[in-house]
Enzyme design. Structure first.
Site, mmCIF file in Angstrom:
data_model
loop_
_atom_site.group_PDB
_atom_site.id
_atom_site.type_symbol
_atom_site.label_atom_id
_atom_site.label_comp_id
_atom_site.label_asym_id
_atom_site.label_seq_id
_atom_site.Cartn_x
_atom_site.Cartn_y
_atom_site.Cartn_z
ATOM 1 N N ASP A 150 22.344 10.818 27.268
ATOM 2 C CA ASP A 150 22.626 9.882 26.083
ATOM 3 C C ASP A 150 21.587 10.653 25.108
ATOM 4 O O ASP A 150 20.603 10.090 24.645
ATOM 5 C CB ASP A 150 22.156 8.659 26.517
ATOM 6 C CG ASP A 150 22.202 7.475 25.120
ATOM 7 O OD1 ASP A 150 22.995 7.958 24.374
ATOM 8 O OD2 ASP A 150 21.621 6.579 25.283
HETATM 9 C C1 SPV Z 1 23.797 1.979 24.077
HETATM 10 O O1 SPV Z 1 24.480 1.294 24.805
HETATM 11 O O2 SPV Z 1 24.001 3.340 24.209
HETATM 12 C C2 SPV Z 1 22.565 1.600 23.497
HETATM 13 C C3 SPV Z 1 21.939 0.542 23.790
HETATM 14 O O3 SPV Z 1 22.226 2.242 22.381
HETATM 15 S S1 SPV Z 1 20.513 1.008 24.770
HETATM 16 O O4 SPV Z 1 21.161 1.904 25.827
HETATM 17 O O5 SPV Z 1 19.949 -0.396 25.105
HETATM 18 O O6 SPV Z 1 19.692 1.844 23.852
HETATM 19 MG MG MG Z 2 23.201 4.151 22.339
#
Ligand code: SPV
Ligand code: MG
Length: 303
Positions: A75
């Site tokens: 991510d």
């Molecule tokens: C996501 O769901 O990608 C978010 C929320 O940005 S978190 O993973 O809590 O950062």
């Molecule tokens: Mg996110």
């Protein structure tokens, strides 16, 4: 009436407008993460009755974490908008509920203005962008990884350029505050929140990985003294002991369950995979799986 509309589908315009209407009409707008057509269908159709009251999800969160994870990617903004839109299109095809798009940092301001228009054209109701710069890492790492905040003027400029770029009245740009994630106090988040609202943000999302919820509560109560009506968005992944009613009492308007469809599916799939390996056949996995008849009838039109 509602059921009839659902059957014929929706238009990008109708879908987009729905989020603002829900925020005005409901104490809490309840949003669930979706990363595929199938999870979209669950969110669209799942209904329960609690103490005689019908409950369902109001809308959909397009998460950078779950979109990336599904592709076997970290991510870190490595999955681009075009790729994420392919999955989003599958969700748009089989749902009618409003969608909030996780725009990560929004990228360069010069690029963000195009993202806004692309999302609008697809009937997305809102984008949330976070005030970080450099290589984005997931917020739930907190200070375990380097999390660098944008300067307030730079992020304000991104918000205001995005607002100028949008074509519709209804589209929302929501500013996500990463102060608490990066180890700064609530006062830092508040200072930023006030600046972002002045720059044109249609709402603020405050994020934290603290379990107590104290920091989030303090932010909400203090923000509400200044702004009564600007929507506050919360993502209670770690502080999930609080009910939606309790979060509403703090001042929250939208609650996002940000990753639960994906986190639920992985252990289930992993269990089936290991059960088949252990038994060298799939009979023992039957009890863990949906019956064939049910999967064939799950999506209308399969027969
Ligand atoms: C996501 O769901 O990608 C978010 C929320 O940005 S978190 O993973 O809590 O950062
Ligand atoms: Mg996110």
């Amino acid at each position: 009436m509602n059921a009839q509309i659902k059957e014929i589908g929706t238009t990008p315009e109708i879908r987009q407008k729905m989020l603002r209407r829900l925020i005005t009409a409901k104490p809490i707008v309840r949003i669930m993460e979706s990363h595929s057509g199938l999870t979209g269908l669950i969110i669209e159709h799942t209904k329960v009755e609690v103490n005689g009251k019908k409950e369902e999800f109001d809308g959909i969160w397009s998460s950078s974490l779950t979109d990336s994870t599904c592709k076997g990617k970290p991510d870190i903004e490595a999955v681009d908008l075009t790729t994420r839109l392919q999955d989003l299109t599958n969700i748009l095809e089989c749902t009618t509920k409003p969608i909030i798009y996780d725009g990560d940092t929004g990228g360069l301001t010069e690029h963000f203005v195009f993202t806004v228009r692309t999302l609008e054209r697809n009937g997305i109701s809102a984008v949330i962008i976070e005030d970080k710069v450099g290589l984005k890492k997931n917020s739930l790492f907190g200070t375990e990884v380097r999390q660098t905040l944008a300067t307030i003027p730079d992020f304000c400029e991104k918000i205001s350029k995005g607002k100028q770029a949008q074509v519709t009245k209804e589209f929302m740009i929501i500013a996500r505050l990463e102060s608490l994630i990066a180890g700064f106090p609530v006062s830092n988040a508040l200072e930023r929140a006030f600046a972002y609202v002045k720059a044109g943000a249609d709402g603020v999302m405050i994020h934290s990985k603290e379990k107590s919820g104290n920091d989030i509560k303090e932010f909400c109560l203090k923000f509400r003294i200044e702004y009564k009506d600007i929507p506050i968005i919360l993502v209670p992944t770690t502080y999930n002991q609080f009910t939606e009613d309790e979060l509403h009492e703090w001042g929250a308007n939208i609650i996002i369950y940000a990753n639960h469809m994906l986190r639920a599916s992985y252990p289930a799939m992993f269990k089936v995979a290991t059960t088949i390996l252990e038994n060298e056949r799939s009979k023992e996995a039957d009890a863990l799986c949906m019956p064939i008849k049910q999967i064939l009838e799950l999506v209308p039109g399969t027969k």
